[in-house]
Design a protein around this motif. Structure first.
Motif, PDB file in Angstrom:
ATOM      1  N   PHE A  33       0.832  -1.204   0.000  1.00  0.00           N
ATOM      2  CA  PHE A  33       0.000   0.000   0.000  1.00  0.00           C
ATOM      3  C   PHE A  33       0.867   1.256   0.000  1.00  0.00           C
ATOM      4  CE2 PHE A  33      -3.601  -2.722   1.255  1.00  0.00           C
ATOM      5  CZ  PHE A  33      -4.539  -2.245   0.348  1.00  0.00           C
ATOM      6  N   GLY A  34       2.021   1.191   0.642  1.00  0.00           N
ATOM      7  CA  GLY A  34       2.963   2.302   0.584  1.00  0.00           C
ATOM      8  C   GLY A  34       3.440   2.556  -0.839  1.00  0.00           C
ATOM      9  N   LEU A  35       3.748   1.473  -1.561  1.00  0.00           N
ATOM     10  CA  LEU A  35       4.145   1.621  -2.968  1.00  0.00           C
ATOM     11  C   LEU A  35       2.998   2.189  -3.797  1.00  0.00           C
ATOM     12  CD1 LEU A  35       6.084  -1.735  -3.530  1.00  0.00           C
ATOM     13  CD2 LEU A  35       7.054   0.549  -3.251  1.00  0.00           C
ATOM     14  N   LEU A  36       1.793   1.716  -3.535  1.00  0.00           N
ATOM     15  CA  LEU A  36       0.627   2.211  -4.270  1.00  0.00           C
ATOM     16  C   LEU A  36       0.414   3.697  -4.029  1.00  0.00           C
ATOM     17  CD1 LEU A  36      -1.923   1.604  -6.002  1.00  0.00           C
ATOM     18  CD2 LEU A  36      -3.108   1.159  -3.838  1.00  0.00           C
ATOM     19  N   ILE A  37       0.498   4.119  -2.785  1.00  0.00           N
ATOM     20  CA  ILE A  37       0.306   5.533  -2.449  1.00  0.00           C
ATOM     21  C   ILE A  37       1.371   6.389  -3.137  1.00  0.00           C
ATOM     22  CG2 ILE A  37       0.373   7.207  -0.554  1.00  0.00           C
ATOM     23  CD1 ILE A  37      -0.921   4.952   1.191  1.00  0.00           C
ATOM     24  N   ALA A  38       2.604   5.885  -3.201  1.00  0.00           N
ATOM     25  CA  ALA A  38       3.665   6.637  -3.884  1.00  0.00           C
ATOM     26  C   ALA A  38       3.328   6.854  -5.356  1.00  0.00           C
ATOM     27  CB  ALA A  38       5.004   5.913  -3.743  1.00  0.00           C
ATOM     28  N   ILE A  53       2.414  -6.895 -10.147  1.00  0.00           N
ATOM     29  CA  ILE A  53       3.378  -7.934  -9.781  1.00  0.00           C
ATOM     30  C   ILE A  53       3.699  -7.869  -8.287  1.00  0.00           C
ATOM     31  CG2 ILE A  53       5.787  -8.668 -10.065  1.00  0.00           C
ATOM     32  CD1 ILE A  53       5.480  -7.868 -13.054  1.00  0.00           C
ATOM     33  N   THR A  54       3.943  -6.663  -7.767  1.00  0.00           N
ATOM     34  CA  THR A  54       4.253  -6.555  -6.332  1.00  0.00           C
ATOM     35  C   THR A  54       3.044  -6.917  -5.469  1.00  0.00           C
ATOM     36  OG1 THR A  54       3.856  -4.161  -6.463  1.00  0.00           O
ATOM     37  CG2 THR A  54       6.154  -4.906  -6.576  1.00  0.00           C
ATOM     38  N   LEU A  55       1.834  -6.622  -5.958  1.00  0.00           N
ATOM     39  CA  LEU A  55       0.630  -7.025  -5.222  1.00  0.00           C
ATOM     40  C   LEU A  55       0.496  -8.545  -5.186  1.00  0.00           C
ATOM     41  CD1 LEU A  55      -2.046  -6.461  -3.755  1.00  0.00           C
ATOM     42  CD2 LEU A  55      -3.122  -6.294  -6.010  1.00  0.00           C
ATOM     43  N   LEU A  56       0.710  -9.191  -6.306  1.00  0.00           N
ATOM     44  CA  LEU A  56       0.612 -10.658  -6.341  1.00  0.00           C
ATOM     45  C   LEU A  56       1.639 -11.302  -5.410  1.00  0.00           C
ATOM     46  CD1 LEU A  56      -0.040 -11.272 -10.145  1.00  0.00           C
ATOM     47  CD2 LEU A  56      -1.688 -11.374  -8.255  1.00  0.00           C
ATOM     48  N   ILE A  57       2.835 -10.748  -5.377  1.00  0.00           N
ATOM     49  CA  ILE A  57       3.854 -11.270  -4.465  1.00  0.00           C
ATOM     50  C   ILE A  57       3.413 -11.068  -3.016  1.00  0.00           C
ATOM     51  CG2 ILE A  57       6.207 -10.913  -3.618  1.00  0.00           C
ATOM     52  CD1 ILE A  57       6.965 -10.275  -6.570  1.00  0.00           C
ATOM     53  N   ALA A  58       2.895  -9.883  -2.699  1.00  0.00           N
ATOM     54  CA  ALA A  58       2.449  -9.591  -1.328  1.00  0.00           C
ATOM     55  C   ALA A  58       1.321 -10.532  -0.910  1.00  0.00           C
ATOM     56  CB  ALA A  58       2.010  -8.134  -1.218  1.00  0.00           C
ATOM     57  N   ILE A  59       0.384 -10.781  -1.804  1.00  0.00           N
ATOM     58  CA  ILE A  59      -0.735 -11.679  -1.485  1.00  0.00           C
ATOM     59  C   ILE A  59      -0.233 -13.109  -1.308  1.00  0.00           C
ATOM     60  CG2 ILE A  59      -2.845 -12.711  -2.407  1.00  0.00           C
ATOM     61  CD1 ILE A  59      -3.499  -9.929  -3.601  1.00  0.00           C
ATOM     62  N   PHE A 143       9.650 -10.468   6.292  1.00  0.00           N
ATOM     63  CA  PHE A 143      10.599  -9.384   6.528  1.00  0.00           C
ATOM     64  C   PHE A 143      11.421  -9.095   5.273  1.00  0.00           C
ATOM     65  CE2 PHE A 143      14.823  -7.950   8.007  1.00  0.00           C
ATOM     66  CZ  PHE A 143      14.440  -6.750   8.582  1.00  0.00           C
ATOM     67  N   VAL A 144      11.889 -10.133   4.605  1.00  0.00           N
ATOM     68  CA  VAL A 144      12.685  -9.939   3.391  1.00  0.00           C
ATOM     69  C   VAL A 144      11.865  -9.220   2.318  1.00  0.00           C
ATOM     70  CG1 VAL A 144      13.777 -11.177   1.462  1.00  0.00           C
ATOM     71  CG2 VAL A 144      14.293 -11.826   3.808  1.00  0.00           C
ATOM     72  N   TYR A 149      10.521  -4.225  -0.634  1.00  0.00           N
ATOM     73  CA  TYR A 149       9.590  -3.142  -0.963  1.00  0.00           C
ATOM     74  C   TYR A 149      10.125  -1.799  -0.477  1.00  0.00           C
ATOM     75  CZ  TYR A 149       6.013  -6.430  -2.534  1.00  0.00           C
ATOM     76  OH  TYR A 149       5.306  -7.392  -3.214  1.00  0.00           O
ATOM     77  N   LEU A 150      10.809  -1.786   0.664  1.00  0.00           N
ATOM     78  CA  LEU A 150      11.459  -0.557   1.126  1.00  0.00           C
ATOM     79  C   LEU A 150      12.515  -0.117   0.118  1.00  0.00           C
ATOM     80  CD1 LEU A 150      12.191   1.625   3.258  1.00  0.00           C
ATOM     81  CD2 LEU A 150      13.737  -0.067   4.269  1.00  0.00           C
TER      82      LEU A 150
END
Length: 167
Positions: A33-38, A53-59, A143-144, A149-150
């Protein structure tokens, strides 16, 4: 407005990292969500494929977070009582001011859960160890991903920083 969105996005990224250790926050999803807001800022172009892609990985990591401790517990002969005990032990370990509570809480929680299930001490200890290993594995993976994402967020800030922070 862009600076406010970046500050909010930064908070979500930090919450995502913290959420990697807390069971109440889905770490990688919160970081996403931080990436999305950016990407909602005027300075950063919307990159739909990156976000998907990052959403699918997060899910996927969020789903695996529920599966990995169960696999660890089952592989070492545990039951659902061990899994429930792991979660309760984690919460107690977080709340109490015990040094290393986040690490020893899940182990003792699983052990107590298995002993409540009327397992002998040897079986309960083995199952508790499996649950503990599963918890550590899923926490490490979350954590990784949150740290990655950071890194992506910092990369966005570096690439578009001159456009974001113009006065």
């Amino acid at each position: 407005m862009d600076i406010i969105l970046i500050i909010i996005a930064s908070l979500f990224i930090i919450l995502g990292i913290i959420g990697s250790f807390l069971p109440v926050l889905p770490g990688p999803v919160t970081s996403w969500f931080g990436l999305l807001i950016a990407h909602f800022t005027d300075a950063v172009p919307m990159n739909k494929s990156f976000l998907i892609i990052t959403l699918l990985i997060a899910i996927a990591i969020w789903v695996l977070d529920y599966i990995i401790p169960v696999i660890g517990t089952k592989r070492f002969g545990g039951t659902k009582y061990g899994v429930i005990g792991t979660t309760v032990g984690l919460i107690v370990g977080l709340i109490t001011p015990i040094p290393g509570g986040i690490i020893i809480g899940p182990f003792f929680g699983a052990l107590i859960g298995e002993l409540i299930n009327k397992n002998d001490a040897k079986t309960a200890t083995k199952a508790a160890f499996g649950s503990f290993i599963g918890f550590l594995t899923s926490t490490f993976i979350k954590f990784v991903v949150a740290i990655i994402y950071l890194g992506l967020f910092i990369g966005i800030l570096i690439d578009y920083g001159s456009a974001i922070f113009t006065y």
